[in-house]
Scaffold this active site. Structure first.
Site, PDB file in Angstrom:
ATOM      1  N   LYS A  98       0.859  -1.179   0.000  1.00 52.96           N
ATOM      2  CA  LYS A  98       0.000   0.000   0.000  1.00 52.96           C
ATOM      3  C   LYS A  98       0.898   1.232   0.000  1.00 52.96           C
ATOM      4  O   LYS A  98       1.778   1.361   0.856  1.00 52.96           O
ATOM      5  CB  LYS A  98      -0.886   0.007   1.242  1.00 52.96           C
ATOM      6  CG  LYS A  98      -1.885  -1.133   1.315  1.00 52.96           C
ATOM      7  CD  LYS A  98      -3.150  -0.784   0.580  1.00 52.96           C
ATOM      8  CE  LYS A  98      -4.244  -1.816   0.830  1.00 52.96           C
ATOM      9  NZ  LYS A  98      -5.483  -1.464   0.124  1.00 52.96           N
ATOM     10  N   LYS A 154     -13.511  -7.563  -6.216  1.00 51.93           N
ATOM     11  CA  LYS A 154     -13.795  -7.708  -4.787  1.00 51.93           C
ATOM     12  C   LYS A 154     -15.292  -7.980  -4.665  1.00 51.93           C
ATOM     13  O   LYS A 154     -16.100  -7.050  -4.735  1.00 51.93           O
ATOM     14  CB  LYS A 154     -13.405  -6.450  -4.027  1.00 51.93           C
ATOM     15  CG  LYS A 154     -11.897  -6.252  -3.928  1.00 51.93           C
ATOM     16  CD  LYS A 154     -11.565  -4.977  -3.183  1.00 51.93           C
ATOM     17  CE  LYS A 154     -10.050  -4.886  -3.000  1.00 51.93           C
ATOM     18  NZ  LYS A 154      -9.578  -3.505  -2.888  1.00 51.93           N
TER      19      LYS A 154
END
Length: 346
Positions: free
Chosen positions: A153, A261
């Site tokens: 990230k 997702k």
């Protein structure tokens, strides 16, 4: 006669987890349970959960919608067709609860070599945002755990610090040893995104997820065309429900990858629709969990295995909670596996 109820179950992070949208300490989740009143001991369970600021159904009335469904479970067909278009994570919970109900509460929703313990799913190791020391600590742990694909990230700390981290990894591990993926969560501005991508590309990055915020189709299309490294769409897909709009988005942006997702995209049904459209356009894809508990992760992992995608998937989030549901899922040397002797504790 069908019956249903639900339970709120907040998931507690073992450690504060950072993204470019802020830090997470807890994730709100609800479990839907479905059973037949003639056999109340056999229950199907599914997970509805949201990520604040990301889920399109993170809005008032969420729990009331779950309650409504449970009180009207005889109308499940309506909810599983078009009745939950604006509530994708609730759709995922209801959809997987029914799959488990049909599987007699066994939690084996998609029987396969994975659920038989004969096969594993390659996954990436997730490195959360934080100061450089914390990120280095995570990277070292993932390498020791046997991961050969890391997802970092980025976008929350100084860009130069992030570049130094990537340099330190590449100093010891070439791209033939470690695959690096980065996820900006839309942190870059359209003005400087291309320059940052050029710098990042020097480190043989596999791909970058969502370099700029979603909704800027023209700017994202220009980036995908000019970028020296592949771009994967993630947040860009959220809230896009109509098939015609999905086609329009893919045709306009022409991404190198898309990421699915299920709890953000309308469950397995909605995700499969994206996959079918992507494959028609020769756009590769992979599946990622959205920080679900092991209930949701189990459903996503079992479905993902049936898709025969050999790329590392984003399914390595099962160990981030202190109060996760005990399950047969476990991670082993960069793979997600299923212990056929493992037990569920719900």
């Amino acid at each position: 006669m069908l019956k249903a109820d639900y339970q709120y179950y907040p998931l507690k992070f073992k450690r504060v987890s950072g993204t470019s949208r802020g830090v997470l300490t807890q994730k709100d989740s609800w479990f839907i349970r479905i059973w037949d009143d003639k056999n109340p001991d056999v229950k199907g369970i599914g997970e509805c959960s949201i990520i604040p600021g990301l889920s399109s159904d993170d809005k008032p009335g969420y729990e009331n919608k779950i309650k409504e469904i449970c009180e009207s479970i005889d109308d499940y067909w309506y909810y599983l067709e078009d009745g939950l278009t604006e509530w994708p994570s609730i759709y995922f919970g209801l959809e997987t609860a029914f799959l488990d109900f049909q599987a007699k509460g066994s939690k084996v929703l998609f029987p396969s070599d994975f659920t038989n313990g004969k096969a594993q799913i390659p996954i990436n190791g997730l490195v959360w945002m934080g100061d450089s020391g914390y990120m280095k600590e995570q990277i070292q742990q993932k390498l020791e755990d046997g991961f050969d694909c890391l997802k970092l990230k980025i976008g929350a700390i100084d860009f130069k610090e992030e570049i130094n981290l990537l340099q330190s990894i590449r100093k010891d591990f070439g791209s033939d040893k470690i695959e690096l993926r980065v996820d900006a969560n839309g942190a870059f501005s359209p003005v400087d995104a291309l320059n940052k991508l050029k710098v990042l590309s020097e480190f043989q990055i596999h791909s970058i997820e969502q370099p700029i915020k979603a909704g800027q189709w023209k700017e994202m299309a220009d980036l995908c065309l000019a970028s020296p490294m592949p771009i994967a769409l993630d947040e860009e897909l959220i809230g896009v429900h109509a098939q015609s709009l999905k086609k329009e988005l893919l045709d306009a942006i022409k991404p190198q990858y898309i990421i699915l997702k299920p709890s953000l995209l309308g469950g397995i049904k909605g995700s499969q629709e994206w996959i079918d459209l992507a494959e028609e356009r020769n756009i590769p894809w992979w599946v990622t969990s959205a920080l679900e508990s092991n209930i949701g992760l189990n459903a996503i992992a079992q479905w993902t295995y049936t898709l025969n995608n050999s790329m590392p998937q984003g399914l390595g989030t099962g160990q981030i909670y202190s109060n996760n549901i005990v399950s047969p899922l476990f991670m082993h040397k960069g793979f997600l596996a299923y212990d056929i002797c493992g037990k569920w504790e719900i």
